[in-house]
Motif scaffolding. Structure first.
Motif, PDB file in Angstrom:
ATOM      1  N   VAL A 271       0.814  -1.221   0.000  1.00  0.00           N
ATOM      2  CA  VAL A 271       0.000   0.000   0.000  1.00  0.00           C
ATOM      3  C   VAL A 271       0.844   1.266   0.000  1.00  0.00           C
ATOM      4  CG1 VAL A 271      -1.755   1.295   1.281  1.00  0.00           C
ATOM      5  CG2 VAL A 271      -1.892  -1.195   1.141  1.00  0.00           C
ATOM      6  N   ILE A 272       1.832   1.333   0.907  1.00  0.00           N
ATOM      7  CA  ILE A 272       2.565   2.595   1.076  1.00  0.00           C
ATOM      8  C   ILE A 272       4.043   2.495   0.733  1.00  0.00           C
ATOM      9  CG2 ILE A 272       0.978   3.489   2.796  1.00  0.00           C
ATOM     10  CD1 ILE A 272       2.843   2.590   4.965  1.00  0.00           C
ATOM     11  N   GLY A 273       4.534   1.307   0.403  1.00  0.00           N
ATOM     12  CA  GLY A 273       5.923   1.169  -0.013  1.00  0.00           C
ATOM     13  C   GLY A 273       6.797   0.537   1.058  1.00  0.00           C
ATOM     14  N   SER A 274       7.874  -0.071   0.612  1.00  0.00           N
ATOM     15  CA  SER A 274       8.746  -0.822   1.521  1.00  0.00           C
ATOM     16  C   SER A 274       9.508   0.070   2.494  1.00  0.00           C
ATOM     17  CB  SER A 274       9.746  -1.654   0.709  1.00  0.00           C
ATOM     18  OG  SER A 274      10.540  -0.806  -0.112  1.00  0.00           O
ATOM     19  N   GLU A 275       9.659   1.364   2.171  1.00  0.00           N
ATOM     20  CA  GLU A 275      10.434   2.226   3.058  1.00  0.00           C
ATOM     21  C   GLU A 275       9.749   2.456   4.400  1.00  0.00           C
ATOM     22  OE1 GLU A 275       8.261   4.935   0.065  1.00  0.00           O
ATOM     23  OE2 GLU A 275       9.307   3.005   0.117  1.00  0.00           O
ATOM     24  N   TYR A 276       8.446   2.195   4.473  1.00  0.00           N
ATOM     25  CA  TYR A 276       7.714   2.384   5.730  1.00  0.00           C
ATOM     26  C   TYR A 276       7.425   1.075   6.448  1.00  0.00           C
ATOM     27  CZ  TYR A 276       6.932   7.046   3.828  1.00  0.00           C
ATOM     28  OH  TYR A 276       7.095   8.294   3.304  1.00  0.00           O
ATOM     29  N   ARG A 277       8.006   0.001   5.961  1.00  0.00           N
ATOM     30  CA  ARG A 277       7.694  -1.310   6.534  1.00  0.00           C
ATOM     31  C   ARG A 277       8.057  -1.387   8.019  1.00  0.00           C
ATOM     32  NH1 ARG A 277       8.698  -7.126   3.802  1.00  0.00           N
ATOM     33  NH2 ARG A 277       8.037  -8.417   5.554  1.00  0.00           N
ATOM     34  N   SER A 278       9.220  -0.890   8.380  1.00  0.00           N
ATOM     35  CA  SER A 278       9.662  -0.999   9.766  1.00  0.00           C
ATOM     36  C   SER A 278       8.811  -0.176  10.721  1.00  0.00           C
ATOM     37  CB  SER A 278      11.129  -0.572   9.883  1.00  0.00           C
ATOM     38  OG  SER A 278      11.297   0.758   9.437  1.00  0.00           O
ATOM     39  N   ALA A 279       8.105   0.833  10.191  1.00  0.00           N
ATOM     40  CA  ALA A 279       7.265   1.666  11.056  1.00  0.00           C
ATOM     41  C   ALA A 279       5.991   0.947  11.480  1.00  0.00           C
ATOM     42  CB  ALA A 279       6.912   2.969  10.344  1.00  0.00           C
ATOM     43  N   VAL A 280       5.582  -0.071  10.720  1.00  0.00           N
ATOM     44  CA  VAL A 280       4.321  -0.757  11.009  1.00  0.00           C
ATOM     45  C   VAL A 280       4.363  -1.431  12.378  1.00  0.00           C
ATOM     46  CG1 VAL A 280       2.788  -2.623  10.280  1.00  0.00           C
ATOM     47  CG2 VAL A 280       3.768  -1.073   8.584  1.00  0.00           C
ATOM     48  N   ALA A 281       5.465  -2.138  12.677  1.00  0.00           N
ATOM     49  CA  ALA A 281       5.582  -2.807  13.968  1.00  0.00           C
ATOM     50  C   ALA A 281       5.538  -1.799  15.103  1.00  0.00           C
ATOM     51  CB  ALA A 281       6.883  -3.618  14.023  1.00  0.00           C
ATOM     52  N   PHE A 282       6.174  -0.640  14.904  1.00  0.00           N
ATOM     53  CA  PHE A 282       6.172   0.396  15.938  1.00  0.00           C
ATOM     54  C   PHE A 282       4.762   0.924  16.175  1.00  0.00           C
ATOM     55  CE2 PHE A 282       6.538   4.901  17.144  1.00  0.00           C
ATOM     56  CZ  PHE A 282       7.244   4.768  18.335  1.00  0.00           C
ATOM     57  N   VAL A 283       4.017   1.163  15.101  1.00  0.00           N
ATOM     58  CA  VAL A 283       2.651   1.659  15.237  1.00  0.00           C
ATOM     59  C   VAL A 283       1.770   0.641  15.957  1.00  0.00           C
ATOM     60  CG1 VAL A 283       0.573   2.308  13.958  1.00  0.00           C
ATOM     61  CG2 VAL A 283       2.807   3.179  13.237  1.00  0.00           C
ATOM     62  N   LEU A 284       1.895  -0.643  15.588  1.00  0.00           N
ATOM     63  CA  LEU A 284       1.115  -1.685  16.255  1.00  0.00           C
ATOM     64  C   LEU A 284       1.483  -1.776  17.737  1.00  0.00           C
ATOM     65  CD1 LEU A 284       1.223  -4.540  13.591  1.00  0.00           C
ATOM     66  CD2 LEU A 284      -0.772  -3.205  14.275  1.00  0.00           C
ATOM     67  N   LEU A 285       2.770  -1.661  18.037  1.00  0.00           N
ATOM     68  CA  LEU A 285       3.235  -1.734  19.424  1.00  0.00           C
ATOM     69  C   LEU A 285       2.634  -0.613  20.255  1.00  0.00           C
ATOM     70  CD1 LEU A 285       5.152  -2.856  21.617  1.00  0.00           C
ATOM     71  CD2 LEU A 285       6.946  -1.415  20.646  1.00  0.00           C
ATOM     72  N   ILE A 286       2.723   0.627  19.764  1.00  0.00           N
ATOM     73  CA  ILE A 286       2.189   1.773  20.500  1.00  0.00           C
ATOM     74  C   ILE A 286       0.674   1.676  20.641  1.00  0.00           C
ATOM     75  CG2 ILE A 286       1.924   4.284  20.486  1.00  0.00           C
ATOM     76  CD1 ILE A 286       4.733   3.266  21.176  1.00  0.00           C
ATOM     77  N   ALA A 287      -0.019   1.279  19.566  1.00  0.00           N
ATOM     78  CA  ALA A 287      -1.473   1.166  19.616  1.00  0.00           C
ATOM     79  C   ALA A 287      -1.920   0.152  20.663  1.00  0.00           C
ATOM     80  CB  ALA A 287      -2.016   0.792  18.233  1.00  0.00           C
ATOM     81  N   MET A 288      -1.238  -1.000  20.716  1.00  0.00           N
ATOM     82  CA  MET A 288      -1.617  -2.017  21.690  1.00  0.00           C
ATOM     83  C   MET A 288      -1.343  -1.545  23.118  1.00  0.00           C
ATOM     84  SD  MET A 288      -3.004  -4.830  22.415  1.00  0.00           S
ATOM     85  CE  MET A 288      -3.317  -5.403  20.750  1.00  0.00           C
ATOM     86  N   LEU A 289      -0.232  -0.861  23.333  1.00  0.00           N
ATOM     87  CA  LEU A 289       0.084  -0.353  24.673  1.00  0.00           C
ATOM     88  C   LEU A 289      -0.949   0.671  25.128  1.00  0.00           C
ATOM     89  CD1 LEU A 289       3.974   0.038  24.478  1.00  0.00           C
ATOM     90  CD2 LEU A 289       2.692  -1.634  25.826  1.00  0.00           C
ATOM     91  N   LEU A 290      -1.482   1.452  24.192  1.00  0.00           N
ATOM     92  CA  LEU A 290      -2.468   2.466  24.543  1.00  0.00           C
ATOM     93  C   LEU A 290      -3.856   1.865  24.766  1.00  0.00           C
ATOM     94  CD1 LEU A 290      -1.463   5.356  22.085  1.00  0.00           C
ATOM     95  CD2 LEU A 290      -1.112   5.285  24.566  1.00  0.00           C
ATOM     96  N   VAL A 291      -4.226   0.900  23.926  1.00  0.00           N
ATOM     97  CA  VAL A 291      -5.590   0.366  23.956  1.00  0.00           C
ATOM     98  C   VAL A 291      -5.729  -0.810  24.916  1.00  0.00           C
ATOM     99  CG1 VAL A 291      -7.401  -0.718  22.565  1.00  0.00           C
ATOM    100  CG2 VAL A 291      -6.023   1.137  21.607  1.00  0.00           C
ATOM    101  N   ARG A 292      -4.784  -1.742  24.888  1.00  0.00           N
ATOM    102  CA  ARG A 292      -4.880  -2.955  25.705  1.00  0.00           C
ATOM    103  C   ARG A 292      -3.463  -3.366  26.112  1.00  0.00           C
ATOM    104  NH1 ARG A 292      -8.817  -7.113  26.360  1.00  0.00           N
ATOM    105  NH2 ARG A 292      -7.910  -9.172  26.724  1.00  0.00           N
TER     106      ARG A 292
END
Length: 302
Positions: A271-292
């Motif tokens: 969807v957004i290109g391989s250059e942002y791949r490493s950011a996905v894990a960080f976003v999921l990590l922060i989202a989970m820490l905030l929500v659950r």
């Protein structure tokens, strides 16, 4: 959008999940974030490569299992490397973490693990250089399996290996004495010691198992991509994301968390290109820490 990202994501997720299992066991039993776990992945791959090279030099090139790129030397080398990586983890604990556990300060353990990670990585680069290495240079032809998805034979074999390892881990934790002891120590170390559980033996088993699982992840990555000293360090953020997403202490949670991270990263490439791949894990990590914060399958503390 091509559905190929699902196959790529499932494979990457299985690799991340296996690594996250060792990480979540270490955290739940030893109560600290172990940054050396990523380097155990790299060491496991290089140790397996060393054993394979020694066997090949001793008996000559062995016929590979068609249509795969490997033969029985990798199977033997992988088993030896799992044991050696587990022993490496155990030796590191005896030399560094065991004396520090007496202080009772978790932050000291975290900082020590970060320093040990740097040392392990530097030692790999000194011994093997930073040039990439390979188990095999055989060309793999991807096989179509329908819906526009193609997988290589090696990827299919590694997915099967991941499934076998996960089932073995589940049986170990639920059907064996050491597995039940590990779960008890994870829940309440003081109470486990009172009822007669050998906590020191549980800690040793945790390091051995964590190192062996890291080795399997390293072999999977090295066989399908390449072997580099930095390969485990590059996986650290996805490993932590998978462990926290699934819930600290949950083996199946770590596997499912790894699959979610792997598929999300592969989808992001589409969807957004391989250059942002490493950011996905960080976003999921922060989202989970905030929500659950306890994760999908974690148990609420207290």
């Amino acid at each position: 959008m091509s559905l190929q990202f699902l196959a790529d994501g499932l494979f990457a997720g299985a690799l991340i999940g296996l690594g996250a299992v060792g990480l979540t066991l270490t955290y739940s039993i030893l109560r600290f974030s172990n940054f050396t776990h990523g380097d155990f992945i790299s060491w496991g791959a290089y140790l397996a490569l060393g054993v394979v090279s020694a066997l090949t030099g001793w008996i000559g090139p062995a016929a590979r299992f068609m249509p795969f790129s490997f033969g029985w030397p990798l199977i033997v080398g992988g088993l030896f490397a799992m044991a050696l990586t587990g022993l490496l983890a155990l030796a590191l604990d005896a030399a560094l973490f065991k004396p520090l556990r007496r202080t009772g300060h978790g932050i000291v353990m975290v900082i020590a693990s970060f320093g040990a990670s740097l040392a392990l990585r530097a030692m790999l680069e000194f011994l093997f250089t930073s040039e990439p290495a390979y188990f095999s240079r055989a060309i793999q032809i991807a096989i179509p399996i329908g819906f526009g998805i193609r997988v290589t034979p090696d990827q299919a074999a590694m997915m099967g290996l991941a499934l076998v390892v996960v089932i073995a881990m589940h049986l170990l934790l639920t059907r064996t004495h050491i597995g039940r002891s590990m779960r008890a120590v994870s829940e309440n170390p003081a109470l486990a010691r009172v009822v007669g559980i050998d906590v020191a033996a549980v800690i040793r088993a945790t390091w051995l198992i964590g190192g062996a699982l890291a080795c399997v992840s390293g072999i999977m990555l090295g066989l399908t991509v390449q072997i580099r000293p930095q390969m485990g360090f590059d996986l650290l953020l996805p490993l932590f994301a998978a462990a926290i997403l699934g819930g600290i202490g949950s083996v199946w949670g770590a596997i499912i968390g790894g699959l979610i991270v792997g598929i999300a990263e592969a989808g992001a490439v589409q969807v957004i290109g391989s250059e942002y791949r490493s950011a996905v894990a960080f976003v999921l990590l922060i989202a989970m820490l905030l929500v659950r914060p306890r994760g999908l399958f974690g148990v609420r503390e207290g």
